[in-house]
Design a protein around this motif. Sequence first.
Motif, PDB file in Angstrom:
ATOM      1  N   ASP A  94       6.380   6.085   5.934  1.00  0.00           N
ATOM      2  CA  ASP A  94       7.496   6.503   5.084  1.00  0.00           C
ATOM      3  C   ASP A  94       8.787   6.600   5.880  1.00  0.00           C
ATOM      4  O   ASP A  94       9.864   6.232   5.383  1.00  0.00           O
ATOM      5  CB  ASP A  94       7.182   7.844   4.427  1.00  0.00           C
ATOM      6  CG  ASP A  94       6.094   7.750   3.373  1.00  0.00           C
ATOM      7  OD1 ASP A  94       5.767   6.623   2.956  1.00  0.00           O
ATOM      8  OD2 ASP A  94       5.562   8.807   2.980  1.00  0.00           O
ATOM      9  N   ALA A  95       8.697   7.099   7.105  1.00  0.00           N
ATOM     10  CA  ALA A  95       9.894   7.207   7.943  1.00  0.00           C
ATOM     11  C   ALA A  95      10.454   5.830   8.269  1.00  0.00           C
ATOM     12  O   ALA A  95      11.675   5.617   8.259  1.00  0.00           O
ATOM     13  CB  ALA A  95       9.568   7.965   9.227  1.00  0.00           C
ATOM     14  N   ALA A  96       9.565   4.872   8.554  1.00  0.00           N
ATOM     15  CA  ALA A  96      10.007   3.510   8.848  1.00  0.00           C
ATOM     16  C   ALA A  96      10.632   2.865   7.618  1.00  0.00           C
ATOM     17  O   ALA A  96      11.660   2.181   7.707  1.00  0.00           O
ATOM     18  CB  ALA A  96       8.838   2.679   9.357  1.00  0.00           C
ATOM     19  N   GLY A 123      -9.238   0.246   8.894  1.00  0.00           N
ATOM     20  CA  GLY A 123      -8.180   1.240   8.728  1.00  0.00           C
ATOM     21  C   GLY A 123      -6.934   0.858   9.499  1.00  0.00           C
ATOM     22  O   GLY A 123      -5.802   1.026   9.020  1.00  0.00           O
ATOM     23  N   LEU A 124      -7.111   0.320  10.701  1.00  0.00           N
ATOM     24  CA  LEU A 124      -5.969  -0.145  11.491  1.00  0.00           C
ATOM     25  C   LEU A 124      -5.328  -1.366  10.836  1.00  0.00           C
ATOM     26  O   LEU A 124      -4.098  -1.519  10.865  1.00  0.00           O
ATOM     27  CB  LEU A 124      -6.420  -0.477  12.909  1.00  0.00           C
ATOM     28  CG  LEU A 124      -6.886   0.719  13.747  1.00  0.00           C
ATOM     29  CD1 LEU A 124      -7.482   0.246  15.067  1.00  0.00           C
ATOM     30  CD2 LEU A 124      -5.739   1.689  14.005  1.00  0.00           C
ATOM     31  N   ALA A 125      -6.142  -2.222  10.243  1.00  0.00           N
ATOM     32  CA  ALA A 125      -5.594  -3.379   9.533  1.00  0.00           C
ATOM     33  C   ALA A 125      -4.691  -2.933   8.391  1.00  0.00           C
ATOM     34  O   ALA A 125      -3.610  -3.499   8.167  1.00  0.00           O
ATOM     35  CB  ALA A 125      -6.727  -4.257   9.005  1.00  0.00           C
ATOM     36  N   GLU A 129      -0.614  -3.573   7.878  1.00  0.00           N
ATOM     37  CA  GLU A 129      -0.016  -4.137   6.665  1.00  0.00           C
ATOM     38  C   GLU A 129       1.063  -3.224   6.095  1.00  0.00           C
ATOM     39  O   GLU A 129       2.118  -3.690   5.650  1.00  0.00           O
ATOM     40  CB  GLU A 129      -1.109  -4.396   5.633  1.00  0.00           C
ATOM     41  CG  GLU A 129      -2.055  -5.520   6.016  1.00  0.00           C
ATOM     42  CD  GLU A 129      -3.193  -5.691   5.040  1.00  0.00           C
ATOM     43  OE1 GLU A 129      -3.597  -6.850   4.803  1.00  0.00           O
ATOM     44  OE2 GLU A 129      -3.687  -4.677   4.505  1.00  0.00           O
ATOM     45  N   ARG A 130       0.810  -1.940   6.089  1.00  0.00           N
ATOM     46  CA  ARG A 130       1.785  -1.002   5.538  1.00  0.00           C
ATOM     47  C   ARG A 130       3.044  -0.944   6.399  1.00  0.00           C
ATOM     48  O   ARG A 130       4.158  -0.882   5.879  1.00  0.00           O
ATOM     49  CB  ARG A 130       1.173   0.391   5.398  1.00  0.00           C
ATOM     50  CG  ARG A 130       0.085   0.475   4.326  1.00  0.00           C
ATOM     51  CD  ARG A 130      -0.286   1.913   4.036  1.00  0.00           C
ATOM     52  NE  ARG A 130       0.845   2.651   3.478  1.00  0.00           N
ATOM     53  CZ  ARG A 130       0.853   3.976   3.315  1.00  0.00           C
ATOM     54  NH1 ARG A 130      -0.203   4.681   3.687  1.00  0.00           N
ATOM     55  NH2 ARG A 130       1.901   4.580   2.803  1.00  0.00           N
ATOM     56  N   LEU A 131       2.892  -0.990   7.704  1.00  0.00           N
ATOM     57  CA  LEU A 131       4.054  -1.006   8.581  1.00  0.00           C
ATOM     58  C   LEU A 131       4.843  -2.305   8.425  1.00  0.00           C
ATOM     59  O   LEU A 131       6.078  -2.297   8.414  1.00  0.00           O
ATOM     60  CB  LEU A 131       3.630  -0.814  10.037  1.00  0.00           C
ATOM     61  CG  LEU A 131       3.169   0.589  10.429  1.00  0.00           C
ATOM     62  CD1 LEU A 131       2.594   0.588  11.837  1.00  0.00           C
ATOM     63  CD2 LEU A 131       4.334   1.586  10.345  1.00  0.00           C
ATOM     64  N   ASP A 132       4.135  -3.413   8.291  1.00  0.00           N
ATOM     65  CA  ASP A 132       4.809  -4.696   8.124  1.00  0.00           C
ATOM     66  C   ASP A 132       5.683  -4.716   6.871  1.00  0.00           C
ATOM     67  O   ASP A 132       6.705  -5.403   6.827  1.00  0.00           O
ATOM     68  CB  ASP A 132       3.785  -5.836   8.045  1.00  0.00           C
ATOM     69  CG  ASP A 132       3.087  -6.101   9.369  1.00  0.00           C
ATOM     70  OD1 ASP A 132       3.594  -5.638  10.404  1.00  0.00           O
ATOM     71  OD2 ASP A 132       2.027  -6.759   9.350  1.00  0.00           O
ATOM     72  N   ALA A 133       5.269  -3.967   5.857  1.00  0.00           N
ATOM     73  CA  ALA A 133       5.993  -3.966   4.587  1.00  0.00           C
ATOM     74  C   ALA A 133       7.215  -3.053   4.585  1.00  0.00           C
ATOM     75  O   ALA A 133       7.977  -3.056   3.616  1.00  0.00           O
ATOM     76  CB  ALA A 133       5.050  -3.552   3.450  1.00  0.00           C
ATOM     77  N   THR A 134       7.417  -2.302   5.673  1.00  0.00           N
ATOM     78  CA  THR A 134       8.530  -1.343   5.685  1.00  0.00           C
ATOM     79  C   THR A 134       9.878  -1.989   5.987  1.00  0.00           C
ATOM     80  O   THR A 134      10.918  -1.418   5.683  1.00  0.00           O
ATOM     81  CB  THR A 134       8.290  -0.246   6.729  1.00  0.00           C
ATOM     82  OG1 THR A 134       8.278  -0.830   8.049  1.00  0.00           O
ATOM     83  CG2 THR A 134       6.973   0.476   6.476  1.00  0.00           C
ATOM     84  N   GLY A 135       9.861  -3.144   6.642  1.00  0.00           N
ATOM     85  CA  GLY A 135      11.113  -3.754   7.074  1.00  0.00           C
ATOM     86  C   GLY A 135      11.518  -3.336   8.473  1.00  0.00           C
ATOM     87  O   GLY A 135      12.474  -3.886   9.036  1.00  0.00           O
ATOM     88  N   ALA A 136      10.818  -2.362   9.071  1.00  0.00           N
ATOM     89  CA  ALA A 136      11.107  -1.949  10.446  1.00  0.00           C
ATOM     90  C   ALA A 136      10.524  -2.973  11.417  1.00  0.00           C
ATOM     91  O   ALA A 136       9.631  -3.759  11.070  1.00  0.00           O
ATOM     92  CB  ALA A 136      10.510  -0.575  10.713  1.00  0.00           C
ATOM     93  N   ASP A 137      11.021  -2.984  12.632  1.00  0.00           N
ATOM     94  CA  ASP A 137      10.417  -3.794  13.684  1.00  0.00           C
ATOM     95  C   ASP A 137       9.059  -3.183  14.031  1.00  0.00           C
ATOM     96  O   ASP A 137       8.955  -1.968  14.255  1.00  0.00           O
ATOM     97  CB  ASP A 137      11.302  -3.819  14.926  1.00  0.00           C
ATOM     98  CG  ASP A 137      12.647  -4.488  14.673  1.00  0.00           C
ATOM     99  OD1 ASP A 137      12.714  -5.382  13.809  1.00  0.00           O
ATOM    100  OD2 ASP A 137      13.634  -4.104  15.329  1.00  0.00           O
TER     101      ASP A 137
END
Length: 294
Positions: A94-96, A123-125, A129-137
């Motif tokens: 959420d922060a990202a 779980g790591l996968a 995926e969720r981090l990739d969808a944030t738009g953050a590096d």
Amino acid sequence: MSIVVTTPTGNVGSRVVRLLLQAGVRPRVLVRDPARLDAATRERVDVRRGDLTDAAFVREAVAGARTVFWVDPTPHTAEDPIETSERTASGVVDAARAGDVARVVLLSSGGAEKRGGAGHIDGLARIEERLDATGADTLHLRCGYFFTNLLMDLDGLAGGVLTTAARPDAPMPWVDPRDIGDVVAARLLNDAWEGRVVQAVHGPEDLTYLGVAEILTGALGRPVRLETVSDDDVRAALRSAGLAPSAVEGIVGMTAGTRDLVPEQPRDLVTTTPTTLAAWAYAHLRPLLPEAAD
């Protein structure tokens, strides 16, 4: 340079904190019990006390950081480990997404690239995926099998037995967590990378379990033989220990789902780290075992 480190007392996190301090950076560390940090470290870091499973705490504690090093704290024995891993990461995700964090370095694992069928690694996968969808590096470090996992069966090794459900003749990457910490610190201190990056951390060489038993025989000064068990044997042992069915399958699936894994990233100059299993075992494992009989 604002850097957040989670699990700062763990095998990887403690090494990361030490290297950041030596580089002149005062990291922000998220820790449940500050007393687990040694006094010298506590004086040199920005301590945020809280539980990583508390998304609200994580969301507030990482806000405003340039880079966050996220280590999933979910134990394999959790009742629903995959769902717990994904839910626990929601604070940093959420922060990202909100732009309160610019970059996230995730301690991931080989097998996450399968995106399913690898037990708790799934779980790591999902976190990837969720981090990739944030738009953050985002940087996903797909690590090999930790040397320190051998510490979970000191009794067996003291008796000269190395037990596994993996294929005994299948080579796979083995790595020293300290070397992973070196890679993490280098990436945290490098402001040049951007976008989505995946980097494997493979250790110095791929090893079969037969080869590991041979290496341990030399490093520990005692014969170590390999004993292979079936997935059902592991299931039965975990069930008898009282683990929930989803936890059992999460643990069994990590081995079963990666038996024939070909890592997405090849072994090369960037993915290979230096510490050998023989050197690690002699320095860290041998002192924990009783003296071998003559």
